[in-house]
Structures are given as C-alpha cells and as structure tokens.
Scaffold this motif. Structure first.
Motif, mmCIF file in Angstrom:
data_model
loop_
_atom_site.group_PDB
_atom_site.id
_atom_site.type_symbol
_atom_site.label_atom_id
_atom_site.label_comp_id
_atom_site.label_asym_id
_atom_site.label_seq_id
_atom_site.Cartn_x
_atom_site.Cartn_y
_atom_site.Cartn_z
ATOM 1 N N GLN A 45 -13.312 14.033 65.592
ATOM 2 C CA GLN A 45 -13.745 13.325 66.610
ATOM 3 C C GLN A 45 -11.657 13.045 66.594
ATOM 4 N N GLY A 58 -21.153 11.624 67.047
ATOM 5 C CA GLY A 58 -21.744 10.381 68.509
ATOM 6 C C GLY A 58 -22.611 9.056 68.611
ATOM 7 N N GLY A 115 -13.298 9.061 61.269
ATOM 8 C CA GLY A 115 -13.756 10.071 62.406
ATOM 9 C C GLY A 115 -12.136 11.249 62.554
#
Ligand SMILES: Cc1cc2nc3c(=O)[nH]c(=O)nc-3n(C[C@H](O)[C@H](O)[C@H](O)COP(=O)(O)OP(=O)(O)OC[C@H]3O[C@@H](n4cnc5c(N)ncnc54)[C@H](O)[C@@H]3O)c2cc1C
Length: 389
Positions: free
Chosen positions: A65, A353, A60
């Motif tokens: 993210q 996502g 991530g």
C-alpha cells in the motif's frame, strides 16, 4: 558519522541536550527544536541509523500500500533543517558520574540532559535458535524490507512452484497485522502463494482488545487462510521447524519474530534502574528514578506503578511532556507529570483496503476504517517531512 555544521565536542555552548534514539517521543523534541529552541543550548541526536521508521505503516508497506520510503524519516535532513546535530554511531554505555554518552568509535559526549528513546525489541528469552534457521526479527525496522526480500528470495529459489511457509511468532497487534499483510507481499513480489501461520503463547490473540475486535480479526485471519496456533510457546527454531512447549511441531521455511516487547539489552547495562522486562524505570515526569536529567521515553521507559502497553500512541503523547520537562530541568523549574490515557483508538490494517478497530469499547471494520488509519498515519508522517530546499 556526525552530521551538522559544527564539531559536536568543540563548539561553545552552555548546555547540551542529547536524544539517544529518535523514535516517536524524541522526534517530537527534534521537531519542536526547529520551531522554538532553548537559548545557549545545543541539541544532539544519536541514532543507530540515519533514518528512523514509523511502525504504524510498516504492515502497509508489506501489503504494497506504500513504498518503503513512505515510512522513513530522514534524520540527516530533519536535524539539519531543525538546527540539531546527528551522530550515527554505536553507543556502548552512559558514564553517570561524568554525565556522558560513550561510543565505540568516538570520544564521549557530555550531556546536561539525556533522553533515552531507543524503543524495544521482541523477546527471544528461553528460545533456542539453530544457526541456519531463517529467522527474521522485526527490528531494526530500517532493514526489514531488505532482509525480508533477501530471505524470501533465497527460500523461494529452493522451493520453486511450492508455497512459501511462513510462521509469525507473536499474536499481538504487530504480529497479526504483519500476518494479514505479508501474503500480499509474497504474492506480489514472488508471484507465489504463502502459507502463513501465527503462533501465540497466550490463549487468545490480541491481548488487551475487546472481544468484538478480536472476533472481527479472527474472522479475517480465517478468511485469509491464516492458521492460528494459540496457547503454544515456541521453545526452539530449527531449519524448517518450530518446536512448541506442548510438543507440537510447525513446519516453516521462514520465521518472523514478533513476540512481546522487552528492553534492548543495553538498557540493563547502564547502571540505571530497570524493571523485570529490562525497560528503564521512571517516575511520572519521565525522569529515570534517582537520576535527574536522565529521561526514558516511549517503549524504553516504564512509569512506576503503571501497566500501559508498549504502544506508539503513548510514546507520541509523551512528546510534549518531555519537551516541557527538558526545559524545566535545564532552568530548574518544576516539571509536568505525564498521565497516560486510559484507552486509545486501535486500528488494524487488513492489507486489502480494509481495517478493523475499536474505540471506547465499540469495534468496527470496513474500508472507511482503513481510510481513517491512512489519514492518521500519513498526517503523522507529514510532521517529519524535510522541506525541499
Ligand atoms: C509492526 C509494528 C506495528 C506497530 N503498530 C502500531 C500502531 O499501529 N499503533 C501503536 O500505537 N503502536 C504500534 N506499534 C508499537 C510501536 O511501534 C512502539 O510502541 C513505538 O515505536 C515506540 O516508540 P519509541 O519511540 O519508543 O521507539 P521506536 O519508534 O522504535 O524508535 C526508537 C528509535 O531508536 C533507534 N535505536 C534503537 N536502538 C538504538 C541504539 N542502540 N542506539 C541509537 N538508536 C537506537 C531506532 O532505530 C529507532 O529509530 C507497532 C509495532 C510494530 C513492531
């Protein structure tokens, strides 16, 4: 470097627990220490870095993210908060007769109970690496972002206006997630494209998962333009080339090494029993066979006659058993057995996502799966957040 109020070797105490490596399992003991410590006992953590990292969120970070700091556990603050001491030094061995940990730069540290939890490293056995080849090991994870940034910057400067060719070696969960997330990292950081390929020695990526999950991930790899080479074992890495055991050659500017887990080499030099991959051999109480008071946990330990994968999920579940058994060892009471669960929920980040996963034989994917993964991961990290003072 020692962090804590007292000098570790001088302070009076009747017993000492040493946690060598503060990963998923040992971190549980450190957290519990802050809630309920044992009387007349001190806890000393020994780590190679003042921070620990949480692997579950590393892909991530690559996908942008999370910031790099989101996967870091501040060991200095956590030890201070929980009444433990932290030594950040290189361990050179264990004196089993004297029951002490030995260091390169400081006097030995005697222990009454030791828990070895220094994780694992990707195997490089049988592979020749040319000195100038740009190969990045995933470990130590604490420095991966910096090493990646520096290496890719250097390569990008030499190849302006050309895509970066990146090969990821190892088609397990870590290699697959890194492959899916890395393209975003390159695009965001270098404003260029990356040609990513995944090289895996086995016949299929993601060994041990259901066909359903493998198919979902394969579709996503195809959709992302990631070329997957299966049944190809990399035998040597040169500048810009990887050579495989079937004679095939792959062009790559940078290689990320995520091949199967083996024990860090020091584990085989301790005089403790190890299995064929170099992990310490334990019984089901997590005690190293034949060495009461020495525990090996998480990836570093392998329980005799079990075939568990090396996964953080098992390491986390061992935490409460280790906590209990350290107490039992120091008080001479009988220990609990750790019984690994047969299966666990697997969740893989697609980096955009969405995520895919499997649970009890059923596979699934979508935005909600990413939401679930993010919720589980951030809840885990919250447990190790240092409170503001
Ligand atoms: C990219 C990636 C993603 C992953 N994702 C998942 C996932 O989603 N789910 C899952 O279940 N598993 C996942 N895994 C596997 C998981 O990371 C390991 O199984 C887990 O970290 C094992 O925990 P541990 O406590 O044994 O070791 P670690 O978490 O690796 O902790 C070991 C600690 O010891 C320290 N250390 C190492 N060597 C020394 C030394 N010589 N002296 C002192 N300290 C030392 C390290 O710095 C580290 O802080 C992933 C692995 C990778 C590489």
């Amino acid at each position: 470097m020692t962090y804590g109020t007292d000098s570790v070797n001088e302070r009076f105490r009747s017993q000492r627990i040493v946690l060598w490596g503060v990963g998923h399992t040992n971190a549980h003991v450190l957290r519990m220490w802050g809630l309920q410590r044992f009387s007349d006992t001190e806890l000393v953590c020994v780590s190679n870095f003042p921070k620990a990292t949480y692997s579950g969120m590393l892909p991530g970070v690559l996908a942008g993210q999370y910031p790099a700091s989101a996967i870091e556990i501040d060991l200095v603050g956590l030890c201070q908060q929980n009444g433990a001491q932290l030594i950040v030094e290189e361990v050179t061995g264990v004196n089993l007769a004297e029951r002490s940990l030995q260091f390169r730069e400081r006097p030995p540290l005697p222990f009454d109970a030791l828990s070895v939890g220094i994780g694992s490293v990707p195997t490089t056995s049988g592979v020749l690496f040319a000195p100038q080849a740009q190969v990045l090991q995933l470990k130590p994870m604490q420095t991966l972002s910096t090493r990646l940034q520096q290496t890719l910057s250097a390569v990008a400067a030499n190849r302006p206006a050309s895509p970066l060719r990146i090969a990821i070696v190892g088609g397990g969960a870590a290699g697959v997630e890194v492959a899916l997330c890395l393209r975003r990292y390159v695009k965001k950081t270098f404003e260029t494209f990356a040609e990513v390929c995944l090289v895996h020695a086995g016949e299929e990526v993601l060994p041990g998962v259901t066909t359903g999950l493998r198919q979902r991930v394969q579709r996503e790899l195809d959709r992302s333009g990631i070329l997957v080479h299966t049944g190809r074992r990399v035998v040597s890495v040169e500048v810009e080339y990887l050579h495989c055991d079937d004679g095939y050659t792959i062009e790559a500017d940078v290689v990320l090494w995520a091949a199967g887990a083996v024990g860090p080499s020091i584990l085989s030099q301790l005089g403790l029993p190890t299995e064929e991959r170099g992990f310490l051999q334990t019984d089901s109480t997590l005690s190293v066979c034949g060495h009461p008071g020495v525990f090996a946990v998480g990836d570093s330990g392998t329980i005799q006659n079990t075939t568990m994968a090396k996964a953080g999920v098992y390491a986390v579940r061992e935490g409460p058993v280790l906590w209990n058994n350290l107490f039992c060892h120091l008080t001479g009471t009988s220990m609990r057995r750790y019984v690994p669960q047969h299966s666990f929920m697997k969740l893989l980040n697609f980096g955009d996502g969405r995520a895919a996963g499997e649970w009890r034989g059923f596979s699934f994917e979508g935005k909600w799966v990413w939401w679930l993964k993010n919720w589980i991961d951030t809840a885990f990290m919250k447990k190790f957040r240092v409170a503001d003072t």
